[in-house]
Design a protein around this motif. Structure first.
Motif, short mmCIF file in Angstrom:
data_model
loop_
_atom_site.label_atom_id
_atom_site.label_comp_id
_atom_site.label_asym_id
_atom_site.label_seq_id
_atom_site.Cartn_x
_atom_site.Cartn_y
_atom_site.Cartn_z
N ASP A 370 0.86 -1.18 0.00
CA ASP A 370 0.00 0.00 0.00
C ASP A 370 0.90 1.24 0.00
O ASP A 370 1.75 1.38 0.89
CB ASP A 370 -0.92 0.03 1.22
N CYS A 371 0.74 2.08 -1.03
CA CYS A 371 1.56 3.28 -1.16
C CYS A 371 0.66 4.51 -1.26
O CYS A 371 -0.28 4.53 -2.06
CB CYS A 371 2.45 3.17 -2.39
N ARG A 372 0.99 5.57 -0.45
CA ARG A 372 0.26 6.83 -0.52
C ARG A 372 1.28 7.96 -0.56
O ARG A 372 2.27 7.95 0.18
CB ARG A 372 -0.66 6.98 0.69
N TYR A 374 1.72 12.29 -0.62
CA TYR A 374 1.07 13.54 -0.25
C TYR A 374 1.94 14.72 -0.72
O TYR A 374 3.18 14.62 -0.75
CB TYR A 374 0.88 13.63 1.27
N LYS A 380 -3.49 14.16 -0.39
CA LYS A 380 -3.09 12.90 -1.04
C LYS A 380 -3.19 13.04 -2.55
O LYS A 380 -4.26 13.36 -3.07
CB LYS A 380 -3.96 11.75 -0.54
N TYR A 382 -1.66 10.57 -4.69
CA TYR A 382 -1.50 9.25 -5.34
C TYR A 382 -1.72 8.16 -4.30
O TYR A 382 -1.32 8.28 -3.14
CB TYR A 382 -0.10 9.11 -5.94
N GLU A 383 -2.36 7.05 -4.74
CA GLU A 383 -2.56 5.89 -3.88
C GLU A 383 -2.65 4.64 -4.75
O GLU A 383 -3.28 4.65 -5.80
CB GLU A 383 -3.84 6.02 -3.05
N SER A 384 -1.97 3.56 -4.32
CA SER A 384 -2.01 2.32 -5.10
C SER A 384 -1.65 1.14 -4.22
O SER A 384 -0.85 1.26 -3.29
CB SER A 384 -1.04 2.39 -6.28
N THR A 385 -2.25 0.01 -4.53
CA THR A 385 -1.88 -1.26 -3.90
C THR A 385 -1.15 -2.17 -4.89
O THR A 385 -0.88 -3.33 -4.58
CB THR A 385 -3.14 -1.98 -3.37
#
Length: 432
Positions: A370-372, A374, A380, A382-385
């Motif tokens: 899990d990457c976030r 800011y 935030k 960007y967010e990705s698993t």
């Protein structure tokens, strides 16, 4: 035996080849042997010496022993250092004797064997063969040595037969090898499919084809195809790739590799048609103690087998058998799942030059991710698993400016190791 003088025999108007073996070589030229397929009506046996003249030259013939000679007076001519015998016969021996200028006699022998093509090649049909196949051939050809009994001639034949084999993943349908045999030869690798054997004599262009051999021996040429790894996954070994870019590994050919979890394998058996029983064994060491056993012809998409995704070494063995015999065959491969690792870069340059255009972590054996990311105000962006995806420096399709951003990563490895990474990353939009 010859002294200081030397000489040699030759055949004219004949379809013939010289024959030699260890015994003939040991005579240092005193005995010559020819295999003769045919003699024409004007055929002759010629002896050429290094002498200027052959004094008191005599020709002899012999049948069962080189020690019982019969002198020949007809069809013989001598000219300087050369003597000729017309109309020689086959399966017969000849000798020439002459006096050297310095005194003493010189004598040479030659045997002419009628070439007999193979007319029979058989094996026992009431038993099976696993390791090698003996094939008895006939007729047998012989020559008479300088002393002793008739000696069997070893014929050279080109042996061709059908096989079920693979090399580097490519099917081989037949095999050709040279056999040297008197009355028996052995096929060291018994073919794992029903086949006839073709025996070809290259000297006289004769061909003999046997009955069909019913095979009970087995083999297999399994291979592993691994799923294509992402560019940012740490890979320690370059492997052969198939047309889809997936790594390919063949059993029993230095078959080992290192990879990271999660790992998907497609294992193909490539078993010979004589196989009636088979088992896959999966174990943590080469002894295969406590192995898990599967009975499937091919194993596809093995991503849900926990033993293939735990870190450490993994051994795979395919055992194939034929129920009508005691023949079996094993193929082995092994691989290692590396412990989990995670490397987070601190800078990337999304300028479209093809180098470092995305923010991507490098890793081994990461199963959860899990990457976030800011911006400096805590929003935030960007967010990705998906650990293979990477961030291109945009937010809602808009390019974000050069600057510092904050990254929070939580991940878990196949070995249970947990990662909690928090760090600043620099987005740099340099010119192309």
């Amino acid at each position: 035996m010859p002294g200081f003088a030397t000489g040699s025999f030759s055949l004219t108007s004949a379809d013939a080849v010289p024959y030699t073996d260890s015994y003939i070589k040991s005579t240092d030229g005193a005995l010559s042997v020819y295999l003769v397929n045919a003699l024409e009506s004007d055929a002759s046996l010629e002896f050429v010496s290094d002498q200027d003249s052959l004094y008191e030259c005599k020709w002899f013939s012999f049948d069962e022993s080189a020690e019982n000679l019969t002198e020949l007076t007809a069809n013989v001519s001598v000219k300087a250092g050369t003597s000729k015998l017309m109309n020689p016969a086959l399966d017969k021996g000849y000798a020439i004797q002459y006096t050297k200028p310095e005194g003493g006699e010189e004598m040479y022998y030659v045997w002419l064997t009628k070439f007999l093509p193979i007319s029979s090649a058989k094996w026992l049909t009431d038993q099976y063969y696993c390791s090698y196949l003996p094939i008895k051939i006939s007729p047998v050809m012989t020559y008479i040595p300088l002393s002793g009994y008739a000696t069997t001639i070893k014929r050279e034949e080109e042996l061709t037969y059908n096989v079920f084999e693979f090399q580097s993943g490519k099917r081989i349908e037949n095999k050709t090898e040279l056999v040297v045999a008197d009355s028996m030869f052995y096929v060291a690798d018994v073919p794992t499919m029903n086949t006839s054997f073709k025996l070809t004599n290259a000297d006289f262009n004769t061909i003999f084809v046997t009955d069909t051999f019913q095979s009970y021996v087995v083999n297999a040429f399994p291979k592993i195809v691994t799923d294509e790894k992402a560019l940012n996954e740490i890979d320690e070994k370059n492997l052969e790739k198939d047309e889809n870019g997936n790594a390919v590994l063949y059993f029993n050919s230095g078959s080992s590799f290192r990879s990271s979890a999660p790992l998907t394998l497609q294992i193909t058996s490539n078993m010979s048609p004589t196989v009636t029983e088979f088992q896959w064994h999966f174990a943590a060491d080469s002894s295969f103690r406590g192995a898990k056993i599967y009975s499937q012809k091919s194993l596809q998409n093995i991503y849900n087998f926990n033993e293939l995704n735990s870190t450490g070494k993994h051994w795979i063995k395919l055992v194939v058998k034929n129920s009508k015999s005691e023949c079996d065959h094993s193929s082995v491969a092994h691989f290692e799942i590396k412990g989990s690792e995670l490397y987070v870069p601190n800078t990337f340059t999304p300028n479209g030059d093809g180098t470092n255009d995305k923010f991507m972590v490098s890793y081994k054996s990461i199963t959860e991710f899990d990457c976030r990311i800011y911006n400096q105000w805590g929003r935030k962006v960007y967010e990705s698993t998906d650990i293979t995806e990477g961030w291109d420096g945009t937010y809602k399709d808009d390019e974000l400016p050069t600057g510092a951003y904050f990254c929070v990563i939580k991940a878990k490895g196949a070995d249970g190791k947990e990662f909690n990474e928090k760090q600043t990353i620099n987005l740099v939009r340099s010119s192309k």
